[in-house]
Scaffold this active site. Structure first.
Site, PDB file in Angstrom:
ATOM      1  N   ALA A  78      -5.161   3.080   5.424  1.00  8.59           N
ATOM      2  CA  ALA A  78      -5.484   3.794   6.659  1.00  8.59           C
ATOM      3  C   ALA A  78      -4.161   4.263   7.253  1.00  8.59           C
ATOM      4  CB  ALA A  78      -6.191   2.854   7.619  1.00  8.59           C
ATOM      5  N   GLY A  84      -7.093   0.725   3.116  1.00  3.17           N
ATOM      6  CA  GLY A  84      -8.223   1.659   3.113  1.00  3.17           C
ATOM      7  C   GLY A  84      -8.356   2.412   1.795  1.00  3.17           C
ATOM      8  N   GLU A 125     -10.196   0.123  -0.389  1.00  7.42           N
ATOM      9  CA  GLU A 125     -11.569   0.108   0.130  1.00  7.42           C
ATOM     10  C   GLU A 125     -12.320   1.385  -0.254  1.00  7.42           C
ATOM     11  OE1 GLU A 125      -9.908  -0.905   4.052  1.00  7.42           O
ATOM     12  OE2 GLU A 125     -11.500  -2.397   4.189  1.00  7.42           O
ATOM     13  N   GLU A 148      -3.337  -5.700   4.814  1.00 10.14           N
ATOM     14  CA  GLU A 148      -3.567  -5.642   6.271  1.00 10.14           C
ATOM     15  C   GLU A 148      -3.006  -6.841   7.031  1.00 10.14           C
ATOM     16  OE1 GLU A 148      -5.784  -4.829   3.983  1.00 10.14           O
ATOM     17  OE2 GLU A 148      -6.783  -2.979   4.571  1.00 10.14           O
TER      18      GLU A 148
HETATM   19  N1  COA Z   1      -0.033   5.044   7.019  1.00  8.71           N
HETATM   20  C1  COA Z   1       0.790   5.986   7.493  1.00  8.71           C
HETATM   21  N2  COA Z   1       1.846   6.461   6.800  1.00  8.71           N
HETATM   22  C2  COA Z   1       2.049   5.944   5.586  1.00  8.71           C
HETATM   23  C3  COA Z   1       1.236   4.942   5.017  1.00  8.71           C
HETATM   24  C4  COA Z   1       0.137   4.495   5.803  1.00  8.71           C
HETATM   25  N3  COA Z   1      -0.710   3.580   5.355  1.00  8.71           N
HETATM   26  N4  COA Z   1       1.707   4.621   3.796  1.00  8.71           N
HETATM   27  C5  COA Z   1       2.790   5.400   3.604  1.00  8.71           C
HETATM   28  N5  COA Z   1       2.995   6.204   4.669  1.00  8.71           N
HETATM   29  C6  COA Z   1       4.057   7.184   4.857  1.00  8.71           C
HETATM   30  C7  COA Z   1       5.400   6.522   5.201  1.00  8.71           C
HETATM   31  O1  COA Z   1       5.454   6.219   6.573  1.00  8.71           O
HETATM   32  C8  COA Z   1       6.359   7.603   4.786  1.00  8.71           C
HETATM   33  O2  COA Z   1       6.343   8.618   5.781  1.00  8.71           O
HETATM   34  P1  COA Z   1       7.753   9.218   6.323  1.00  8.71           P
HETATM   35  O3  COA Z   1       8.386   9.830   5.104  1.00  8.71           O
HETATM   36  O4  COA Z   1       7.310  10.219   7.342  1.00  8.71           O
HETATM   37  O5  COA Z   1       8.516   8.062   6.870  1.00  8.71           O
HETATM   38  C9  COA Z   1       5.692   8.210   3.546  1.00  8.71           C
HETATM   39  O6  COA Z   1       4.308   7.861   3.633  1.00  8.71           O
HETATM   40  C10 COA Z   1       6.234   7.659   2.239  1.00  8.71           C
HETATM   41  O7  COA Z   1       6.119   6.242   2.263  1.00  8.71           O
HETATM   42  P2  COA Z   1       7.346   5.246   1.965  1.00  8.71           P
HETATM   43  O8  COA Z   1       7.047   3.952   2.628  1.00  8.71           O
HETATM   44  O9  COA Z   1       8.634   5.909   2.322  1.00  8.71           O
HETATM   45  O10 COA Z   1       7.246   5.129   0.385  1.00  8.71           O
HETATM   46  P3  COA Z   1       7.746   3.904  -0.519  1.00  8.71           P
HETATM   47  O11 COA Z   1       7.679   4.387  -1.917  1.00  8.71           O
HETATM   48  O12 COA Z   1       9.033   3.384  -0.021  1.00  8.71           O
HETATM   49  O13 COA Z   1       6.634   2.740  -0.292  1.00  8.71           O
HETATM   50  C11 COA Z   1       4.397   1.872  -0.073  1.00  8.71           C
HETATM   51  C12 COA Z   1       5.314   2.933  -0.734  1.00  8.71           C
HETATM   52  C13 COA Z   1       2.967   2.251  -0.429  1.00  8.71           C
HETATM   53  C14 COA Z   1       4.727   0.515  -0.652  1.00  8.71           C
HETATM   54  C15 COA Z   1       4.609   1.892   1.454  1.00  8.71           C
HETATM   55  O14 COA Z   1       4.483   3.224   1.906  1.00  8.71           O
HETATM   56  C16 COA Z   1       3.643   1.050   2.234  1.00  8.71           C
HETATM   57  O15 COA Z   1       3.749  -0.164   2.240  1.00  8.71           O
HETATM   58  N6  COA Z   1       2.676   1.696   2.921  1.00  8.71           N
HETATM   59  C17 COA Z   1       1.746   1.018   3.789  1.00  8.71           C
HETATM   60  C18 COA Z   1       0.677   0.335   2.993  1.00  8.71           C
HETATM   61  C19 COA Z   1      -0.269  -0.405   3.915  1.00  8.71           C
HETATM   62  O16 COA Z   1       0.100  -1.322   4.619  1.00  8.71           O
HETATM   63  N7  COA Z   1      -1.546   0.007   3.882  1.00  8.71           N
HETATM   64  C20 COA Z   1      -2.578  -0.616   4.658  1.00  8.71           C
HETATM   65  C21 COA Z   1      -2.743   0.053   5.955  1.00  8.71           C
HETATM   66  S1  COA Z   1      -3.978  -0.755   6.928  1.00  8.71           S
END
Ligand code: COA
Length: 259
Positions: free
Chosen positions: A67, A112, A115, A135
């Site tokens: 999400a 999400g 999900e 989460e």
């Molecule tokens: N919501 C909003 N933005 C998100 C996102 C999310 N769930 N997942 C990734 N993004 C965005 C990042 O903020 C970043 O944006 P920016 O360039 O404007 O800062 C962009 O996507 C790229 O992500 P980044 O974190 O730089 O890539 P990475 O390769 O270093 O890491 C992940 C990849 C997937 C491990 C990491 O993005 C992450 O942990 N995301 C969140 C996952 C999460 O907690 N999901 C559950 C949400 S309830």
């Protein structure tokens, strides 16, 4: 055809492919994106020219990385509950879609995203896909059905581990757990999903829809799935599909079902 901003849609061989298209946010699901996915599935369900649906993510890195955290970071209780209810409505409608819906998991399927994949009927993963429900790291719980569908798919003990550790598993482990049906190379991912829908679309569409309703009935509150199966089985005898399927068998020819 409706105009979408956060998803791409394409039709090939009677298959609608929905691509979540926010690659700079790793295809994170904001409210608008969920709504668009729901509308595209609803339209496809009602469109007789569509045999099945594939849901995938844009780019090679992510299916959906969860999400959109930036959208709900300052939500209060009511807003949080409403966001979850909205996701539930759409994800339930995908699960209840009367046509096969396959998730082509082409990268991160987190929160999400996992999900979304789980509300699809079938999941195929590319070999670099990663799954997780992180989460609890953020101080929330899964809000789009994750606590329920994960345990249904992989069992309670594994689900507890997955949900409480916020860890990630790779595609092979997801296959071992039964979270995905198959693992392919990234290049073969969509072709594998298309092949599956190609096989399903030669079957009776009414019977396929009946199977979806009956399997889902097992997980619905207050519904006796066995009774539902008896009722649905009886209903099949009224359909043109039943006449066509049995006649084709007796006449030793391929059945030609109509949608
Ligand atoms: N919501 C909003 N933005 C998100 C996102 C999310 N769930 N997942 C990734 N993004 C965005 C990042 O903020 C970043 O944006 P920016 O360039 O404007 O800062 C962009 O996507 C790229 O992500 P980044 O974190 O730089 O890539 P990475 O390769 O270093 O890491 C992940 C990849 C997937 C491990 C990491 O993005 C992450 O942990 N995301 C969140 C996952 C999460 O907690 N999901 C559950 C949400 S309830």
């Amino acid at each position: 055809m409706m105009t979408y901003h956060n998803i791409l849609i394409a039709v090939k061989n009677e298959i609608l492919t929905i691509t979540v298209n926010r690659p700079d946010k790793l295809n994170a699901l904001n409210r608008k994106t969920i709504e668009e996915i729901g509308n595209a599935v609803k339209d496809a369900a009602a469109d007789p020219s569509i045999a099945g649906i594939i849901i995938t993510g844009s780019g090679s890195k992510a299916f959906v990385a969860g999400a959109d955290i930036s959208e709900f970071a300052d939500f209060n209780t009511d807003q949080g509950k409403e966001l979850s209810a909205h996701g539930h409505r759409v994800f339930n409608s995908i699960e209840q879609c009367g046509k096969p819906v396959i998730a082509a998991v082409n990268g991160f399927a987190l929160g999400g995203g996992c999900e979304l994949a789980m509300c699809c009927h079938i999941r195929i993963a590319s070999d670099h896909a990663k799954f997780g429900q992180p989460e609890v790291k953020l101080g929330v719980i899964p809000g789009y059905g994750g606590t329920q569908r994960l345990a249904q798919l992989i069992g309670k003990g594994r689900a507890f581990e997955f949900l409480m550790t916020a860890g990630m598993i790779d595609a092979q482990k997801a296959l071992h757990f039964g979270l995905v049906n198959d693992v392919t190379s990234p290049e073969q991912l969509l072709a594998r999903c298309e092949e599956l829908i190609g096989k399903i679309k030669t079957q009776s569409p009414k019977a396929v829809a009946g199977v979806i309703r009956c399997v889902n009935a097992n997980y619905a509150d207050g519904v006796d799935g066995f009774q539902k199966e008896m009722d649905e089985f009886g209903q099949c005898f009224l359909t043109d599909d039943f006449k066509e399927g049995t006649s084709a068998f007796i006449e030793k020819r391929a059945a030609a079902f109509k949608r």
